[in-house]
Scaffold this motif. Sequence first.
Motif: not given
Length: 309
Positions: A133, A135, A140-142
């Motif tokens: 991930t 962050n 925030k995202d995969e």
Amino acid sequence: MTDTVDKAPAPAVPPEQIKAIPVRHYGRWVAGAVVIAVLALIGIAFSNANINYGVIPDYLTDGTILSGAWHTLYISVLAMLLGLVLGVILAVMRMSSNPVTSTVAWFYVWFFRGTPVLVQLLIWYNIALVFPTLNLGFYKDEMNQVMTPFLAALLGLGLNEAAYMSEIVRAGIQSVDEGQTEASHALGMTRAKTLRRVILPQAMRVIVPPTGNEYINMLKTSSLAYVVQFSELIKRSTDISSTSLAVVEMYFVASIWYLALTSVFSVGQYYLERRYARGSTRSLPPTPLQRLKKNLRMFNSFGRPEVTR
């Protein structure tokens, strides 16, 4: 007493004309004949090879190949810009009197010049295995969604290029006499303004030639981006060859496009170098076309030596 008879002076005899006979370089003719023979043997071998040359012109303008060539040019320009900007920053950091910034810049150059580009591309492409991930606090995202093949190729090529560009820029800055910096400071200019207005313009004559070589090398190095599934020229050619079974033919198509791209930018590099070399006592080496014209003039005048007195 006898009268003396004045005699007319004898006419001056002109000196014998000297014929300048050019030296025959028989070794050059032998070497040229050997090279032509070798090239002929290579041409005969490829003409008899199991290659379907008829499909090569058809695929040169294929939409898939054109898309791959555009992606190759696109990623090369962006990666070179990233490497150039970051290289200037690293060069300034490397020459700084601050031990922290100079050490960080040295470590960066040491690491990225010491590891293969292919490994760096694979690390960026598989970075989600280490950081699932992303962050950043405000974002925030995969990581799989963030690290696309394009971004992996851009970071892998651009960050690696920055290490080489930093050394090129540092060499260009150090080629400028220190008196230029002292004179600028005496006029009240800051370090940043001195670097921007005085040092870098003079250093461009040293920076431009290797930078042009680096970009031409970037055009070819971008072919490694196919391992991260970026749709550049090699990836597109491989996709077509997997269905058409024209493997070698598609590699020839890709090679022709690489030659075309590098030739265009080589011409641009020559005129850019000539622009920044104005005022220098050294002249640029002749281009192949200029050298060919000179050889043709020498060939036409062979056997017709000048007559001098």
